[in-house]
Design an enzyme around this catalytic site. Structure first.
Site, PDB file in Angstrom:
ATOM      1  N   LYS A  41      19.555   7.972  18.465  1.00  0.00           N
ATOM      2  CA  LYS A  41      20.346   9.108  18.958  1.00  0.00           C
ATOM      3  C   LYS A  41      20.681   8.865  20.423  1.00  0.00           C
ATOM      4  O   LYS A  41      19.793   8.554  21.235  1.00  0.00           O
ATOM      5  CB  LYS A  41      19.513  10.386  18.789  1.00  0.00           C
ATOM      6  CG  LYS A  41      20.312  11.650  18.669  1.00  0.00           C
ATOM      7  CD  LYS A  41      19.358  12.799  18.275  1.00  0.00           C
ATOM      8  CE  LYS A  41      20.071  14.107  18.107  1.00  0.00           C
ATOM      9  NZ  LYS A  41      19.129  15.228  17.930  1.00  0.00           N
TER      10      LYS A  41
HETATM   11  O1  G3P Z   1      18.840  18.581  17.585  1.00  0.00           O
HETATM   12  C1  G3P Z   1      19.699  19.251  18.437  1.00  0.00           C
HETATM   13  C2  G3P Z   1      19.970  20.689  18.140  1.00  0.00           C
HETATM   14  O2  G3P Z   1      19.922  21.029  16.813  1.00  0.00           O
HETATM   15  C3  G3P Z   1      19.579  21.677  19.154  1.00  0.00           C
HETATM   16  O3  G3P Z   1      19.591  23.008  18.717  1.00  0.00           O
HETATM   17  O4  G3P Z   1      19.043  25.395  18.949  1.00  0.00           O
HETATM   18  O5  G3P Z   1      18.408  23.772  20.764  1.00  0.00           O
HETATM   19  O6  G3P Z   1      20.786  24.415  20.419  1.00  0.00           O
HETATM   20  P1  G3P Z   1      19.437  24.202  19.775  1.00  0.00           P
END
Ligand code: G3P
Length: 216
Positions: A83
């Protein structure tokens, strides 16, 4: 649409993996911090459990170190997906790592031009962050629709991995828009099965069944 789990919590991953419905896992530096685990150790454990792709994120921001970190992560297991953030160095590192035969997940995607660029770099996945766009007052789902249209126009192989998913509506709208993968936090994936009318209907069926006095 495939379901990935967005967590570095091995117990949660093991639990969902047992359903046979888990297609992969995504992690990021914040999730590694939350797990309190060493990144290489925890990714190895996850890769041993899950057959599908497991994203592990580089921490470097310059091309050369992104490459060395990416190769080190990929050395953990054959199902590691490297990633990388969508920066100029990240996109360049993506192209090099894909040319070397590695899988990549280009993260922190907030615009269709970014998604176009990483597809041209040969990324395996692009991760548009729906919830964070919604948080900023922009409809995150529109981005999924735009990227789907662009990738279909040019037959790009890059898969749309919808991330930053916060609700059941996000999951439904991603599936309607044709996202290839949705990566869900455990708190969202467990809501997929739930509906109050299912619970009420089942309670009524069980009560009537009891009254029949039968056994199957
Ligand atoms: O893996 C990245 C992502 O899904 C982050 O989610 O909820 O931190 O915006 P969030």
């Amino acid at each position: 649409m495939k379901f990935f789990l967005d967590t570095a919590d091995v117990d949660e991953i093991r639990q969902w993996n047992e359903t046979g419905l888990l297609d992969g896992v995504t992690t990021n530096p914040s999730l590694i911090l939350k797990s309190g685990r060493d990144i290489k150790e925890v990714l190895k454990e996850i890769c041993d459990l899950v057959d599908g792709d497991v994203s592990g994120e580089v921490a470097a921001t310059d091309y050369d170190t992104m490459l060395s970190e990416g190769r080190a992560l990929a050395g953990i297991a054959s199902n590691i997906c490297i990633k990388l953030p969508i920066t100029m160095d990240g996109v360049r590192a993506c192209k090099t790592l894909v040319d070397e035969g590695f899988k990549t997940n280009m993260t922190l995607c907030f615009s269709a031009p970014q998604a176009l660029l990483v597809a041209k770099a040969g990324a395996t996945y692009v991760s548009p962050f729906i919830g964070r766009l919604d948080d900023s007052g922009i409809d995150g789902m529109e981005l999924i629709e735009e990227v789907r249209a662009i990738y279909d126009n040019y037959d790009f192989d890059t898969k749309i991995l919808a991330a930053s998913i916060r609700s059941l509506n996000h999951v439904k709208d991603c599936a309607i828009a044709g996202a290839d993968v949705a990566t869900l936090p455990p708190s969202t994936i467990e809501k997929l099965v739930k509906h109050p009318l299912t619970d009420a209907g089942l309670a009524a069926f069980l009560a009537d069944w009891e009254k029949t006095g039968q056994k199957i």
